[in-house]
Design an enzyme around this catalytic site. Structure first.
Site, PDB file in Angstrom:
ATOM      1  N   CYS A 113     -41.252  -4.993 -67.659  1.00  0.00           N
ATOM      2  CA  CYS A 113     -42.676  -6.566 -67.834  1.00  0.00           C
ATOM      3  C   CYS A 113     -42.080  -7.414 -68.102  1.00  0.00           C
ATOM      4  CB  CYS A 113     -43.767  -5.706 -68.216  1.00  0.00           C
ATOM      5  SG  CYS A 113     -44.211  -3.702 -67.538  1.00  0.00           S
ATOM      6  N   HIS A 252     -49.193 -10.440 -70.391  1.00  0.00           N
ATOM      7  CA  HIS A 252     -48.788  -9.309 -69.007  1.00  0.00           C
ATOM      8  C   HIS A 252     -49.970  -8.140 -68.744  1.00  0.00           C
ATOM      9  CE1 HIS A 252     -47.061  -6.035 -67.402  1.00  0.00           C
ATOM     10  NE2 HIS A 252     -46.812  -5.342 -68.135  1.00  0.00           N
ATOM     11  N   ASN A 282     -50.938  -2.972 -62.776  1.00  0.00           N
ATOM     12  CA  ASN A 282     -49.457  -3.601 -63.454  1.00  0.00           C
ATOM     13  C   ASN A 282     -48.965  -3.453 -62.552  1.00  0.00           C
ATOM     14  OD1 ASN A 282     -47.811  -3.604 -65.264  1.00  0.00           O
ATOM     15  ND2 ASN A 282     -47.837  -2.084 -66.862  1.00  0.00           N
TER      16      ASN A 282
HETATM   17  N1  ACO Z   1     -57.109  10.483 -66.032  1.00  0.00           N
HETATM   18  C1  ACO Z   1     -57.890  11.149 -66.883  1.00  0.00           C
HETATM   19  N2  ACO Z   1     -57.056  11.802 -67.708  1.00  0.00           N
HETATM   20  C2  ACO Z   1     -55.973  11.721 -68.188  1.00  0.00           C
HETATM   21  C3  ACO Z   1     -55.115  10.471 -67.065  1.00  0.00           C
HETATM   22  C4  ACO Z   1     -56.271  10.149 -66.107  1.00  0.00           C
HETATM   23  N3  ACO Z   1     -55.108   9.388 -65.543  1.00  0.00           N
HETATM   24  N4  ACO Z   1     -54.192  10.747 -67.748  1.00  0.00           N
HETATM   25  C5  ACO Z   1     -54.130  11.510 -69.247  1.00  0.00           C
HETATM   26  N5  ACO Z   1     -55.362  11.758 -69.434  1.00  0.00           N
HETATM   27  C6  ACO Z   1     -55.471  12.654 -70.552  1.00  0.00           C
HETATM   28  C7  ACO Z   1     -54.366  13.244 -71.156  1.00  0.00           C
HETATM   29  O1  ACO Z   1     -54.079  14.378 -70.465  1.00  0.00           O
HETATM   30  C8  ACO Z   1     -55.343  13.309 -72.592  1.00  0.00           C
HETATM   31  O2  ACO Z   1     -55.682  14.213 -72.808  1.00  0.00           O
HETATM   32  P1  ACO Z   1     -56.056  15.885 -73.355  1.00  0.00           P
HETATM   33  O3  ACO Z   1     -56.504  14.781 -74.506  1.00  0.00           O
HETATM   34  O4  ACO Z   1     -56.630  16.630 -73.341  1.00  0.00           O
HETATM   35  O5  ACO Z   1     -54.530  16.005 -74.134  1.00  0.00           O
HETATM   36  C9  ACO Z   1     -55.929  12.693 -72.490  1.00  0.00           C
HETATM   37  O6  ACO Z   1     -56.847  12.039 -71.496  1.00  0.00           O
HETATM   38  C10 ACO Z   1     -55.744  10.933 -73.018  1.00  0.00           C
HETATM   39  O7  ACO Z   1     -54.451  10.574 -72.942  1.00  0.00           O
HETATM   40  P2  ACO Z   1     -54.077   9.522 -73.813  1.00  0.00           P
HETATM   41  O8  ACO Z   1     -52.745   9.167 -73.355  1.00  0.00           O
HETATM   42  O9  ACO Z   1     -54.085   9.830 -75.017  1.00  0.00           O
HETATM   43  O10 ACO Z   1     -54.627   8.268 -73.044  1.00  0.00           O
HETATM   44  P3  ACO Z   1     -54.847   6.648 -73.935  1.00  0.00           P
HETATM   45  O11 ACO Z   1     -55.625   6.124 -74.150  1.00  0.00           O
HETATM   46  O12 ACO Z   1     -53.554   6.522 -74.490  1.00  0.00           O
HETATM   47  O13 ACO Z   1     -54.368   6.233 -72.097  1.00  0.00           O
HETATM   48  C11 ACO Z   1     -53.053   4.719 -71.093  1.00  0.00           C
HETATM   49  C12 ACO Z   1     -53.544   6.081 -71.939  1.00  0.00           C
HETATM   50  C13 ACO Z   1     -53.783   4.831 -70.282  1.00  0.00           C
HETATM   51  C14 ACO Z   1     -52.275   5.112 -70.251  1.00  0.00           C
HETATM   52  C15 ACO Z   1     -52.759   3.901 -71.779  1.00  0.00           C
HETATM   53  O14 ACO Z   1     -52.260   4.374 -73.184  1.00  0.00           O
HETATM   54  C16 ACO Z   1     -52.290   2.683 -72.199  1.00  0.00           C
HETATM   55  O15 ACO Z   1     -52.047   1.394 -71.403  1.00  0.00           O
HETATM   56  N6  ACO Z   1     -50.069   2.884 -72.758  1.00  0.00           N
HETATM   57  C17 ACO Z   1     -49.932   1.878 -72.709  1.00  0.00           C
HETATM   58  C18 ACO Z   1     -49.436   0.940 -70.898  1.00  0.00           C
HETATM   59  C19 ACO Z   1     -47.732   0.092 -71.402  1.00  0.00           C
HETATM   60  O16 ACO Z   1     -48.521  -1.015 -72.095  1.00  0.00           O
HETATM   61  N7  ACO Z   1     -46.433   0.084 -70.933  1.00  0.00           N
HETATM   62  C20 ACO Z   1     -46.426  -0.908 -70.959  1.00  0.00           C
HETATM   63  C21 ACO Z   1     -45.655  -1.934 -70.191  1.00  0.00           C
HETATM   64  S1  ACO Z   1     -45.196  -0.636 -68.397  1.00  0.00           S
HETATM   65  C22 ACO Z   1     -43.488  -1.140 -67.664  1.00  0.00           C
HETATM   66  O17 ACO Z   1     -42.783  -2.113 -69.210  1.00  0.00           O
HETATM   67  C23 ACO Z   1     -42.956  -1.415 -67.016  1.00  0.00           C
END
Ligand code: ACO
Length: 330
Positions: A113, A252, A282
């Site tokens: 990214c 980003h 994204n």
């Molecule tokens: N729908 C419903 N529930 C979900 C989903 C979904 N799509 N995905 C995960 N969950 C659940 C998980 O299983 C977990 O359940 P549990 O508590 O029973 O175990 C719960 O939701 C919480 O999961 P987390 O992973 O802790 O959720 P979080 O609040 O962190 O959100 C997300 C996830 C949106 C992916 C976030 O962590 C994020 O945006 N991370 C950064 C992404 C990023 O910036 N990437 C870098 C750039 S990408 C690149 O370089 C290509």
């Protein structure tokens, strides 16, 4: 000689994948996705539409808006993690050919990214050294081709698209790109990776060569907020520039909550923060130029406006840039 950011162009494919569509594919909900990410929909390329096809469409617009002809371009850098072909040829070489340019320097860079900011820093160095005059930098991604649509942790995040900019030589210091910071920390490589298909592949059978992205989302989130904030604070301090003088903060577009946290840390007004994550998701290396194109199209970007770019991605990589817009507004 200085390097100036002279024009912007972007392309998004027609097909839209909404959160409601994703509800029928994995165990998720529109409410969960919007609340956790700020994303409502993302665009998905057609089956026969490649990363280079999207890149070329963005490039054509950027070239025209710069008032250049194709033959004025002497280098193309493509930032992508979803190239037309994984080893060779480069997507930049294919884009060059599709633009009718057979003799330009053309290569891809891999910084996820952060790719567009890395490409910008390379273009700046080539121009300031006098080696090139008009460089096309492209961020183009067909992330749908490397997304596992059975993994709800990643498939809700990514979309396809492309953005391109022309970086040209100028002797006008007011138009000069002020500064660019780039960095990486490979000790976090396992947070975000496509583990299969390369020489480091964890599988040794051909059945497991799909280059799907895998991500430890929650850990990535925390590192992203910390890294993005530190990076913008340091580039502003190094250049004695107050955050309040930034016209457009263009981060980003990974997650609304990450952008909000960084914007709050800098005390930015909502009007300063460019947000496109809701409609594009994204798009990795394409996300920043697509966002710049958005403010151009909506007539919010004018000549002389100071942009602060800030990116973070797999690697881990990060980068920020202080860039006055040297082109004319729409
Ligand atoms: N729908 C419903 N529930 C979900 C989903 C979904 N799509 N995905 C995960 N969950 C659940 C998980 O299983 C977990 O359940 P549990 O508590 O029973 O175990 C719960 O939701 C919480 O999961 P987390 O992973 O802790 O959720 P979080 O609040 O962190 O959100 C997300 C996830 C949106 C992916 C976030 O962590 C994020 O945006 N991370 C950064 C992404 C990023 O910036 N990437 C870098 C750039 S990408 C690149 O370089 C290509």
């Amino acid at each position: 000689m200085y390097a100036a950011f002279c024009s912007i162009g972007a392309y998004v494919p027609e097909k839209i994948l909404t959160n409601s569509d994703l509800e029928t594919m994995v165990d998720t909900s529109d409410e969960w996705i919007y609340k956790r990410t700020g994303i409502k929909e993302r665009h998905i390329a057609a089956d026969n539409e490649t990363t280079s096809d999207m890149g070329v469409n963005a490039c054509r617009i950027a070239i025209e808006r710069a008032g250049l002809s194709h033959n004025d371009i002497d280098m193309i850098i493509c930032a992508t993690i979803s190239p037309d072909y994984f080893c060779m040829p480069s997507t930049a070489a294919i884009i060059a050919d599709k633009l009718g340019l057979q003799k330009v320097t053309a290569f891809d860079i891999s910084a996820a990214c952060t790719g567009f900011v890395y490409a910008l820093s390379i273009a700046k160095a080539f121009i300031e050294s006098g080696m090139k005059k008009n460089i096309l930098i492209v961020g183009a991604e067909k992330l749908s081709a490397i997304t596992d649509y059975t993994d709800r942790g990643t498939c809700i995040l990514f979309g396809d698209g492309a953005g391109a900019a022309i970086i040209s030589a100028t002797d006008n210091k007011e138009h000069a790109i002020i500064d660019i910071h780039t960095g990486s920390d490979g000790s976090y490589a396992d947070l975000l990776m496509s583990p299969n298909g390369g020489s480091g592949s964890i599988h040794d059978t051909l059945e497991h060569t799909a280059c799907f992205m895998q991500m430890k989302g929650n850990e990535t989130f925390k590192v992203a907020v910390r890294t993005l904030t530190n990076d913008v604070v340091s580039i502003l301090a190094d250049n004695s520039i107050e955050a309040s003088t930034v016209k457009h903060f263009v981060p980003h577009q990974a997650n609304y909550r990450i952008i909000k946290a960084v914007g709050d840390a800098l005390n930015l007004d909502e009007a300063q923060v460019v947000l496109t994550v809701e409609k594009y998701g994204n798009t990795s290396g394409a996300s920043i130029p697509m966002a710049i194109n958005d403010i151009y199209e909506s007539r919010r970007l004018q000549q002389g406006d100071l942009m602060l770019l800030d990116a973070f991605g797999g690697g881990l990589t990060w980068g920020s840039a202080l860039v006055p817009f040297a082109g004319k507004g729409k």
